[in-house]
Design a protein around this motif. Structure first.
Motif, PDB file in Angstrom:
ATOM      1  N   ILE A   1       0.927  -1.181   0.094  1.00 30.45           N
ATOM      2  CA  ILE A   1      -0.128  -0.083   0.110  1.00 30.45           C
ATOM      3  C   ILE A   1       0.806   1.055  -0.037  1.00 30.45           C
ATOM      4  CG2 ILE A   1      -1.674   1.396   1.376  1.00 30.45           C
ATOM      5  CD1 ILE A   1      -2.829  -1.399   2.104  1.00 30.45           C
ATOM      6  N   THR A   2       0.670   2.111  -1.035  1.00 29.04           N
ATOM      7  CA  THR A   2       1.516   3.258  -1.252  1.00 29.04           C
ATOM      8  C   THR A   2       1.077   4.494  -0.788  1.00 29.04           C
ATOM      9  OG1 THR A   2       2.429   2.199  -3.189  1.00 29.04           O
ATOM     10  CG2 THR A   2       3.251   4.165  -2.782  1.00 29.04           C
ATOM     11  N   ARG A   3       1.575   5.314  -0.112  1.00 21.72           N
ATOM     12  CA  ARG A   3       1.122   6.487   0.342  1.00 21.72           C
ATOM     13  C   ARG A   3       0.883   7.349  -0.851  1.00 21.72           C
ATOM     14  NH1 ARG A   3       0.388  10.039   4.819  1.00 21.72           N
ATOM     15  NH2 ARG A   3       0.650  12.241   4.360  1.00 21.72           N
ATOM     16  N   PRO A   4      -0.413   7.960  -1.092  1.00 19.55           N
ATOM     17  CA  PRO A   4      -0.420   8.806  -2.354  1.00 19.55           C
ATOM     18  C   PRO A   4       0.475   9.939  -2.130  1.00 19.55           C
ATOM     19  CG  PRO A   4      -2.725   8.387  -1.277  1.00 19.55           C
ATOM     20  CD  PRO A   4      -1.527   7.724  -0.532  1.00 19.55           C
ATOM     21  N   ALA A   5       1.086  10.158  -3.392  1.00 16.77           N
ATOM     22  CA  ALA A   5       1.980  11.426  -3.531  1.00 16.77           C
ATOM     23  C   ALA A   5       1.586  12.825  -3.146  1.00 16.77           C
ATOM     24  CB  ALA A   5       2.597  11.268  -4.792  1.00 16.77           C
ATOM     25  N   ASN A   6       0.273  12.887  -3.385  1.00 16.02           N
ATOM     26  CA  ASN A   6      -0.208  14.340  -3.004  1.00 16.02           C
ATOM     27  C   ASN A   6      -1.729  14.266  -2.491  1.00 16.02           C
ATOM     28  OD1 ASN A   6      -0.679  17.051  -3.035  1.00 16.02           O
ATOM     29  ND2 ASN A   6      -0.539  17.465  -5.210  1.00 16.02           N
TER      30      ASN A   6
ATOM     31  N   THR B   1      -9.967  13.233  -3.055  1.00  9.72           N
ATOM     32  CA  THR B   1     -11.445  13.249  -2.472  1.00  9.72           C
ATOM     33  C   THR B   1     -11.258  12.618  -1.170  1.00  9.72           C
ATOM     34  OG1 THR B   1     -11.968  11.491  -3.446  1.00  9.72           O
ATOM     35  CG2 THR B   1     -12.289  13.474  -4.911  1.00  9.72           C
ATOM     36  N   ASP B   2     -12.245  12.929  -0.407  1.00  9.30           N
ATOM     37  CA  ASP B   2     -12.364  11.931   1.018  1.00  9.30           C
ATOM     38  C   ASP B   2     -12.605  10.525   0.477  1.00  9.30           C
ATOM     39  OD1 ASP B   2     -12.159  14.601   2.248  1.00  9.30           O
ATOM     40  OD2 ASP B   2     -14.273  14.598   2.881  1.00  9.30           O
ATOM     41  N   ALA B   3     -13.112  10.406  -0.448  1.00 10.76           N
ATOM     42  CA  ALA B   3     -13.638   8.859  -0.496  1.00 10.76           C
ATOM     43  C   ALA B   3     -12.165   8.275  -0.983  1.00 10.76           C
ATOM     44  CB  ALA B   3     -14.594   8.612  -1.731  1.00 10.76           C
TER      45      ALA B   3
END
Lengths: 90, 198
Positions: A25-30, A35-37
């Motif tokens: 599971i990779t942390r989103p870059a930005n 969105t909250d979802a």
């Protein structure tokens, strides 16, 4: 009692380990642009497969390193364990 | 009249206990070693400069093979691929290491206040440890020069076999030491047990 092979320490009893859940599971870059979802999906949503599952485990009573485990959620058979970043020591 | 300052290690109440069980050859000796300095060393074992800087100060090998230790002037234990524990009588080693490592990426910290070393010996020492630990203590498996971190009676410990086949070193957090010595005293009771301080 399961014997789990720590990539550094070798085979140890399962009581020395703790499971850290799904691997890869990779942390989103930005995060700000999500969105909250989408953010909730990254934070909370995990696969719950019946069968082969890639997981992160920690050798918490031993060398305290994280490593990868391929485990079958039905039979508990561990297909393999591996270091997370080959060639690096941390 | 001035009184010399005294150092306490918190396990004094175990000393002078009457001998438990029968005084035979099979007795288990627990020696508290509260005066040793414990240093935690971090660094990249793949960096020859780091290994050299460390070994120059220690004057002995830095164990880079998992679950091994080196014992000479100091006792150096492998804790992880980039982490070691050094037990020493030297009061100056921490500064010497810090100085030697200062131009490099690495860290050395004095953790003496947080943990204590016990030396357990006797012909039944492997039986006693096996009562509370999942490691294989068979003399063919746990041989001299090996160390391992594991759980002993649920306390997290470092267990090592330094030289003699019946003498193990156990390093435990000070906050668990009272509990662990109580557990060891009970586990070794059937063989006889004696508790002393170094």
């Amino acid at each position: 009692m399961l014997l789990i092979k720590c990539p550094w320490c070798g085979e140890r009893a399962e009581t020395e380990f703790s499971c850290g859940g799904e691997a890869g599971i990779t942390r989103p870059a930005n995060p700000d642009s999500l969105t909250d979802a989408e953010w909730a999906d990254y934070l909370f949503m995990r696969k719950n497969p019946r069968g082969a599952h890639a997981e992160l485990w920690n050798h918490s009573l031993g060398c305290r390193r994280w490593f990868g485990v391929e485990r079958d959620t039905v039979t508990y058979r561990i297909a393999k364990t591996c270091k997370l970043s080959p060639g690096k020591t941390d | 009249m001035t009184e010399a300052p005294t150092q306490r290690h918190g396990l004094e109440h175990f000393l002078g206990d009457p001998l438990q069980g029968n005084a035979t050859d099979s007795i288990v000796d627990i020696q508290l070693q509260p005066r040793l300095s414990h240093l935690n060393l971090r660094g990249n074992a793949g960096n020859p400069d780091f290994v050299k800087a460390t070994e120059d100060v220690l004057d002995q090998k830095l164990p880079t093979v998992p679950n091994t230790m080196s014992a000479n002037m100091h006792r150096v234990y492998w804790l992880g691929p980039d982490e070691w524990l050094i037990l020493t009588d030297s009061q100056t080693l921490v500064e010497e290491l810090q100085q030697s490592l200062s131009p490099l990426h690495g860290a050395v910290n004095d953790v003496s206040g947080g943990q204590i070393a016990l030396r357990i010996s006797g012909t039944h020492v492997r039986d006693v440890l096996a009562k509370g630990c999942t490691l294989d203590f068979h003399p063919r498996v746990f041989t001299s020069g090996l160390c391992a971190q594991s759980g002993l009676a649920k306390a997290s410990v470092l267990i090592a076999l330094t030289g003699d086949a019946d003498t193990f070193d156990v390093v435990v957090r000070r906050s668990f030491a009272d509990y662990l010595v109580r557990w060891l005293r009970q586990a070794a009771d059937e063989y006889g047990v004696r508790i002393e301080s170094a």
